[in-house]
Each structure stands twice: as structure tokens, then as C-alpha cells.
Design an enzyme around this catalytic site. Sequence first.
Site, PDB file in Angstrom:
ATOM      1  NE  ARG A 136      54.341  27.790  34.076  1.00 46.11           N
ATOM      2  CZ  ARG A 136      55.452  27.645  33.595  1.00 46.11           C
ATOM      3  NH1 ARG A 136      56.259  28.578  33.065  1.00 46.11           N
ATOM      4  NH2 ARG A 136      55.882  26.400  33.376  1.00 46.11           N
ATOM      5  CE1 TYR A 163      42.555  47.432  47.076  1.00 47.37           C
ATOM      6  CE2 TYR A 163      44.530  46.259  46.214  1.00 47.37           C
ATOM      7  CZ  TYR A 163      43.227  46.096  46.568  1.00 47.37           C
ATOM      8  OH  TYR A 163      42.758  44.905  46.912  1.00 47.37           O
ATOM      9  CG  ASP A 175      47.190  51.623  40.533  1.00 45.93           C
ATOM     10  OD1 ASP A 175      46.391  51.725  39.547  1.00 45.93           O
ATOM     11  OD2 ASP A 175      47.190  50.902  41.289  1.00 45.93           O
ATOM     12  CE  LYS A 221      39.107  47.048  42.078  1.00 44.75           C
ATOM     13  NZ  LYS A 221      40.473  46.180  41.840  1.00 44.75           N
TER      14      LYS A 221
END
Length: 387
Positions: free
Chosen positions: A53, A105, A179, A204
Site C-alpha cells: 500500500r 461527470y 479533469d 478511459k
Amino acid sequence: MPTNTQEGFATKAIHAGQDPFQWKHCSVIPPLVMSTTFRQDGPAQHRGFEYGRSGNPTRNVLEACLASIEDAKHAVVFSSGLGATTAITSLLQVGDHIVCGDDVYGGTNRFFQKCASRQGIKVTFVDATNVKSVEQALLPSTKMVWLETPTNPLLKLADIESVSKMLKDKRPEILLTVDNTFLTCYFQRPLEYGADIVVYSLTKYMNGHSDIIMGAAITKRADIEEKLRFIQNAMGIVPSPFDCAQVNRSLKTLELRMQQHQKNGLAVAKFLEKHQHVEKVIHPLLPSHPQHQLALKQTSGHSGMISFYLRGDPTKFLKALKLFTLAESLGGYESLAELPSVMTHASVPEAEREKLGITDQLIRLSVGLESEKDILADLDQALKAAQ
């Protein structure tokens, strides 16, 4: 191989962070390191990695590559695009305020309205195509401006440079986050226009193969990177090494893919604009787009994202498609079509959708990499079937 800003985009995408000499075995393709833990030479004496992590070699390779192609200094990756949004929002404190573009979005809208608000962060949604609207929405408690450009799904543009200049002149402490998911750093470079943070759903176009979910926050500022790195570890919203290896692979063809997405997308936009069963086409590179000149100034091209208003039955149209797949998401090599009002943006309150123009006649396309003639033929037959 050392990189510099004079190198071409594809060169950096292929070589940055990939130096075989960082591994004793000199693997040309960086190894996939799946281990969750790492042997230490002594208590608290490790060789750069202690727990998955907190750090992973495969993740480091991807972050170095992302920072390079963005001409940034730091990239921090997360388990999803919304994970990146969560991390960036976690830079703020209770009582802080965000000014956000009104057309974003649906997941971003939902997170700000349903999650961030419960953590004491207030959000005002404004028409970010108007710099004055952004300025007038600023409060003494405003700590961040969040732009999505082009917007999802209406493909509205925000003038990044103008917003940045306004903030630097009036409120330099406010962070400007952009974004850039729809265009990637191949077609648009927000940091060059004054953004502090660029955020991506790597799911994407950056990955482009519809097989992983991941997000990233990229910045030139060391102070922001330090805070995001702490949040990445403390909140645990990290991607798997396998997913990091997948995105690292995909970046090698990003330039080629984006060029073809643009070519196919523009062909579709021109085709739809002349079609009798189409009311209106939204594509920033069409002269009919109200912000066409800003698109030419701020971007070097456009992806395969197109929205249009249909004359006909949207359900019949979407069900008649054969090459296009009726599905959410975007940016993969395959062509996708969806109805934002009941799919990706269903979580946006109905009154807001209506005000924005996200009606049941609005279709969003993610034009893929198939042969142009086949894409156009499929759209043509579906449009006729929708009547």
C-alpha cells in the site's frame, strides 16, 4: 533512458520510467511486482519498499511515465478516477468551499453532493464557460476550483488560462484542478495553462482498453504531491500492481490511439451534422460549436467523444446499433453509445439535467478505432431504425 521536455510525446511514453538498468536482470519490459510485503535488512531498514500500500515498484514505473508525458514532476495514482477525486478533495478541510463546473461527470457531481457535503465541504456549481461566473461564485472559504473541460456529456469548454489568471490575480491560494479525462495530455495540457492539479480517470483513454479501473492526480508542485502521497497511503485507495502494469503498457500507444480516435470522431461528427435524423451535433472541432475558437487555442485536437440530439426514438436507435455497444464508460478501442439521462448522469438531479440540456434525446458516443466506413454505416442504419 533519461528524458527531457524536448523529447517527443511517444518517446517519453515509451521510455520514461522504463530504464532496464533499474533492475538487476535488465528486463526491457518492467516486471510486474505483486508482492504485498518486502524483506528488510533490519528493523525499519528497507530498500525503498516495505508494504504494497505504501509503495510498489510497478506503480512507481507508471507514476514516473505519467509525470513525464504530462511534463509534470509528480504523478500519484489511485484505485479509480473517483478515488483520485476523493484524494484531491481530502486536501481540503471542514468548512472549505469548492466552485465546480455545472456539467461534469455524473459520479463527480454525486460525490460532491452526496459525500463531500457530509464531510463539511460545500460545493457551488456554475457555468464554467464564463470566467465571470466562476469569479462571482468565489467565497472567502473557497479553496478549490474544479473544471472539467471538455465537459461530460455536453462538451462545453472552460478557458483554463483565463480562470487561472483570474485566480492568481485575486485569490492565489485557491487550487485549480482540471479533469482532463476526455482529451488526455496528448491533446490538452492544463498545467501549461496554470492548473495546479490535473486529474484523470485512467480507466478511459489513458488506458484505452476497457480492462482496468484507475485514476491519477498529476502536479508540478512538491507540496501538493507530498500531501497526496500521504493521502494515498493513509486512505489506502491504491491500484493493484497488475492494473499499473496494464496502464503502463497502454501509454506506449496513446499517441497513435488518440490520433485515430480524433480522425474517426471528426468523421462521425461531420456525418451526423448532415444527417436528417440528427437535430444538433456537439463536437469542439466543428465550426458550429459555440467555443470552437477556444478549442483551437487551448487544445491540439479532440478525442472520439461526441454528443448529439436525436430526431427519433433513442431506445430504438441504441438497440439498433450493431457495431457500437450500448454501454457506459468511454475511451476504449471499441465504439460505445449511451443515453446519459438514464445511464452515466442518472444520479444528477432531474431539474439540473433539464436545465443543462441532458434530455432523453441526448446521445453520447465514444467513437472507437474500427474502420471509419463501418462506424458510419452502423450509425446510419440505426438512425433510420429510430424513426
